[in-house]
Enzyme design. Structure first.
Site, PDB file in Angstrom:
ATOM      1  N   ARG A  18      -0.960  -6.363   2.818  1.00 19.48           N
ATOM      2  CA  ARG A  18      -0.128  -6.759   1.682  1.00 19.48           C
ATOM      3  C   ARG A  18       0.869  -7.857   2.036  1.00 19.48           C
ATOM      4  O   ARG A  18       1.472  -8.474   1.174  1.00 19.48           O
ATOM      5  CB  ARG A  18       0.611  -5.523   1.119  1.00 19.48           C
ATOM      6  CG  ARG A  18      -0.312  -4.576   0.374  1.00 19.48           C
ATOM      7  CD  ARG A  18       0.311  -3.194   0.146  1.00 19.48           C
ATOM      8  NE  ARG A  18       0.169  -2.316   1.305  1.00 19.48           N
ATOM      9  CZ  ARG A  18       0.598  -1.056   1.355  1.00 19.48           C
ATOM     10  NH1 ARG A  18       1.233  -0.530   0.320  1.00 19.48           N
ATOM     11  NH2 ARG A  18       0.427  -0.328   2.443  1.00 19.48           N
ATOM     12  N   ALA A 365      33.145 -41.247  16.616  1.00 21.81           N
ATOM     13  CA  ALA A 365      32.153 -41.064  15.554  1.00 21.81           C
ATOM     14  C   ALA A 365      30.877 -41.827  15.863  1.00 21.81           C
ATOM     15  O   ALA A 365      30.914 -42.954  16.353  1.00 21.81           O
ATOM     16  CB  ALA A 365      32.729 -41.550  14.230  1.00 21.81           C
TER      17      ALA A 365
HETATM   18  C1  UD1 Z   1       2.501   5.879   4.394  1.00 20.12           C
HETATM   19  C2  UD1 Z   1       2.356   7.361   4.022  1.00 20.12           C
HETATM   20  C3  UD1 Z   1       3.128   7.663   2.748  1.00 20.12           C
HETATM   21  C4  UD1 Z   1       4.576   7.295   2.948  1.00 20.12           C
HETATM   22  C5  UD1 Z   1       4.729   5.852   3.427  1.00 20.12           C
HETATM   23  C6  UD1 Z   1       6.148   5.615   3.883  1.00 20.12           C
HETATM   24  C7  UD1 Z   1       0.172   8.100   4.881  1.00 20.12           C
HETATM   25  C8  UD1 Z   1      -1.238   8.448   4.524  1.00 20.12           C
HETATM   26  N1  UD1 Z   1       0.936   7.701   3.871  1.00 20.12           N
HETATM   27  O1  UD1 Z   1       1.902   5.120   3.338  1.00 20.12           O
HETATM   28  O2  UD1 Z   1       3.039   9.054   2.420  1.00 20.12           O
HETATM   29  O3  UD1 Z   1       5.296   7.504   1.748  1.00 20.12           O
HETATM   30  O4  UD1 Z   1       3.868   5.568   4.555  1.00 20.12           O
HETATM   31  O5  UD1 Z   1       6.415   4.280   4.161  1.00 20.12           O
HETATM   32  O6  UD1 Z   1       0.548   8.225   6.026  1.00 20.12           O
HETATM   33  N2  UD1 Z   1      -1.276   2.607  10.587  1.00 20.12           N
HETATM   34  C9  UD1 Z   1      -2.035   2.662  11.744  1.00 20.12           C
HETATM   35  N3  UD1 Z   1      -3.389   2.859  11.640  1.00 20.12           N
HETATM   36  C10 UD1 Z   1      -4.012   3.035  10.445  1.00 20.12           C
HETATM   37  C11 UD1 Z   1      -3.239   2.967   9.259  1.00 20.12           C
HETATM   38  C12 UD1 Z   1      -1.872   2.766   9.366  1.00 20.12           C
HETATM   39  O7  UD1 Z   1      -1.493   2.525  12.843  1.00 20.12           O
HETATM   40  O8  UD1 Z   1      -5.248   3.225  10.443  1.00 20.12           O
HETATM   41  C13 UD1 Z   1       0.186   2.387  10.690  1.00 20.12           C
HETATM   42  C14 UD1 Z   1       0.650   1.100  10.029  1.00 20.12           C
HETATM   43  O9  UD1 Z   1       0.721   0.029  10.970  1.00 20.12           O
HETATM   44  C15 UD1 Z   1       2.032   1.469   9.519  1.00 20.12           C
HETATM   45  C16 UD1 Z   1       1.964   2.974   9.317  1.00 20.12           C
HETATM   46  O10 UD1 Z   1       0.841   3.429  10.049  1.00 20.12           O
HETATM   47  O11 UD1 Z   1       3.041   1.175  10.476  1.00 20.12           O
HETATM   48  C17 UD1 Z   1       1.836   3.351   7.847  1.00 20.12           C
HETATM   49  O12 UD1 Z   1       0.659   2.800   7.290  1.00 20.12           O
HETATM   50  P1  UD1 Z   1       0.630   2.172   5.834  1.00 20.12           P
HETATM   51  O13 UD1 Z   1      -0.759   1.740   5.550  1.00 20.12           O
HETATM   52  O14 UD1 Z   1       1.709   1.175   5.680  1.00 20.12           O
HETATM   53  O15 UD1 Z   1       0.937   3.472   4.951  1.00 20.12           O
HETATM   54  P2  UD1 Z   1       1.594   3.536   3.498  1.00 20.12           P
HETATM   55  O16 UD1 Z   1       0.563   3.202   2.485  1.00 20.12           O
HETATM   56  O17 UD1 Z   1       2.857   2.770   3.479  1.00 20.12           O
HETATM   57 CA    CA Z   2       3.834   1.389   4.886  1.00 25.92          CA
END
Ligand code: UD1
Ligand code: CA
Length: 447
Positions: A18, A365
């Site tokens: 995003r 200057a």
């Molecule tokens: C996640 C939470 C959501 C919460 C929100 C808070 C889950 C399923 N959902 O959603 O409940 O309200 O964060 O900000 O956990 N990441 C990995 N590997 C992956 C996917 C993600 O390392 O395969 C890491 C990302 O780099 C990030 C974090 O996990 O730092 C969260 O992932 P992201 O995809 O941003 O989750 P959200 O949709 O924000």
């Molecule tokens: Ca997130």
């Protein structure tokens, strides 16, 4: 209280789709430092026994940023639960508390993390403690489902019912686990149970409940728990960080005449009784002494300013600028990799690069230190008390002795002895009445 051991897993493998960026999301800066480093700083103050950062493919730059903290690779991004599983081998012999943090939620304070860990050891020692919060805009955060017996489940926004979406209590993503029970929960996460087909870490709460294990939650401040998924959220987080930095500066004895227009870096150091006028930007690596006045529209990075100096308006200090006590750097003056010693004055329209300006010297200057010949940078040394006439070019390498005077408009290419006057420009010639005769001749011609 027995000392509890602590391991921290930081999830940073997400694509950050995003953000629409070629830079990994967690390296986007807040107040001049990658967001993940803000989080790592809070983690470090907890003095954990182990820390592991989970990174994705092609994220060597993230590994280099967090080094020497070790990283593990999540080769396929199958979700937050899958990401935690990748840290299992690194923590194989570990027993204690395990804190899981999301690198895109970097503003959390160490105090809040400690509070969450205390909750882990409260009452029946829950298997999982989740940090919840109530943001102004709940957006697409997961929601905490709470009953009389505590935390029952976390539902992701896209899987939530309309009434669950009404619930203002959101999941920050921060969780503390009993390390002895974590891995059995992680093993049971089922990617087919949600609409995205991912391994959701958030499922551990429901799974723990199914085991009859207690889960609880604590509530944190939304100013610490905003998740950063987009450039808009990055800007909102930056505003939050700037507000904190400005408040800390003012609490430390700095006058910010219009705080909202002053931009600070995470490491900006400002002394007492510093006054900062509106529209000043402090890049990383700036140290300012006491009683310094910084007028409007200055831009500083990688520099130090000693007590009592006066800067701007419109001064630019680049890396390696060292400004001495009570020195003056005025409008449209750029200083790079140079020392301006005590009480020296460089007040107007000047470039000082790779130079020393001796104590009490006065640089007129429009003076330019010509430090670059297209290949190499050379040094200009101006002695104490020297006076450089306006619009002079000092062609480096060159040395101006203590107390020497340079005539205005000079191009100085050779060393000037202490106390001497050097003038290097065409000398003035005058033709009496020439102008009057010239005009008379032309007017006469036309008539
Ligand atoms: C996640 C939470 C959501 C919460 C929100 C808070 C889950 C399923 N959902 O959603 O409940 O309200 O964060 O900000 O956990 N990441 C990995 N590997 C992956 C996917 C993600 O390392 O395969 C890491 C990302 O780099 C990030 C974090 O996990 O730092 C969260 O992932 P992201 O995809 O941003 O989750 P959200 O949709 O924000
Ligand atoms: Ca997130």
């Amino acid at each position: 209280m027995a000392s509890r051991s602590l391991a921290v897993i930081v999830l940073a493998a997400g694509m950050g789709t995003r953000m629409k960026s070629s830079l990994p999301k967690v390296l986007h800066p807040l107040a001049g430092r990658p967001m993940i480093q803000h989080l790592m700083a809070s983690v470090a103050t907890l003095e954990p026994d182990r820390v592991v950062v989970v990174v994705g493919p092609g994220m060597d730059s993230v590994a280099a940023t967090v080094a020497p903290v070790p990283t593990v690779l999540q080769a396929e991004r199958l979700g937050t639960g899958h990401a935690v599983a990748q840290a299992r081998a690194a923590l194989a012999d570990f027993e204690g508390d395990v804190l899981v943090l999301y690198a895109d939620t970097p503003l959390i304070s160490a105090a809040t993390l400690r509070r969450l860990l205390d909750e882990r050891h409260a009452g029946e020692e829950p298997a999982v403690v989740v940090l919840g919060f109530k943001p102004d805009h709940a957006n697409e955060y997961g929601r905490l489902v709470v009953g009389a017996e505590g935390l029952k489940a976390i539902v992701e926004f896209r899987d939530a019912t309309p009434s669950q979406r009404e619930n203002p209590l959101c999941n920050s993503g921060v969780m503390a686990f009993d390390g002895a029970r974590l891995w059995s929960l992680i093993e049971q996460i089922d990617p087919t149970s949600n609409s995205k087909g991912e391994y959701y870490l958030t499922d551990v709460v429901r799974l723990a409940r199914e085991h009859g294990w207690n889960c609880s939650y604590a509530e944190g401040e939304s100013t610490e728990l905003l998740g950063i998924n987009s450039r808009r959220e990055l800007a909102a987080a930056e505003a939050m960080v700037q507000r904190r930095l400005r408040e800390a500066a003012m609490d430390g004895g700095v006058t910010l005449i219009d705080p909202d227009t002053v931009w600070l870096s995470w490491d900006t150091k400002l002394g007492r009784d510093v006054t900062v006028w509106p529209h000043v930007v402090f890049g990383p690596g700036v140290t300012v002494g006491d009683r310094v006045e910084i007028r409007g529209f200055c831009h500083f990075e990688g520099c130090s300013i000693a007590d009592g100096a006066l800067l701007g308006p419109y001064a630019r200090l680049r890396p390696g600028a060292i400004i001495g006590e009570s020195a003056h750097i005025g409008n449209f003056v750029e200083v790079k990799a140079s020392t301006v010693e005590a009480r020296a004055k460089v007040n107007h329209l000047t470039y000082i690069g790779d130079a020393r300006i001796g104590a009490g010297a006065n640089v007129g200057a429009g003076t330019i230190t010509c430090n670059y010949d297209g290949f190499a940078k050379s040094f200009t040394d101006i002695g104490a008390g020297a006076f450089i006439g306006s619009n002079s070019a000092l062609v480096a390498p060159v040395k101006i002795g203590d107390g020497a005077v340079i005539g205005a408009g000079s191009v100085i290419t050779k060393e000037v002895a202490p106390g001497a006057l050097a003038v290097a420009r065409g000398s003035q010639v005058e033709f009496p009445e020439w102008a009057d005769q010239f005009r008379a001749r032309h007017r006469g011609g036309k008539e």
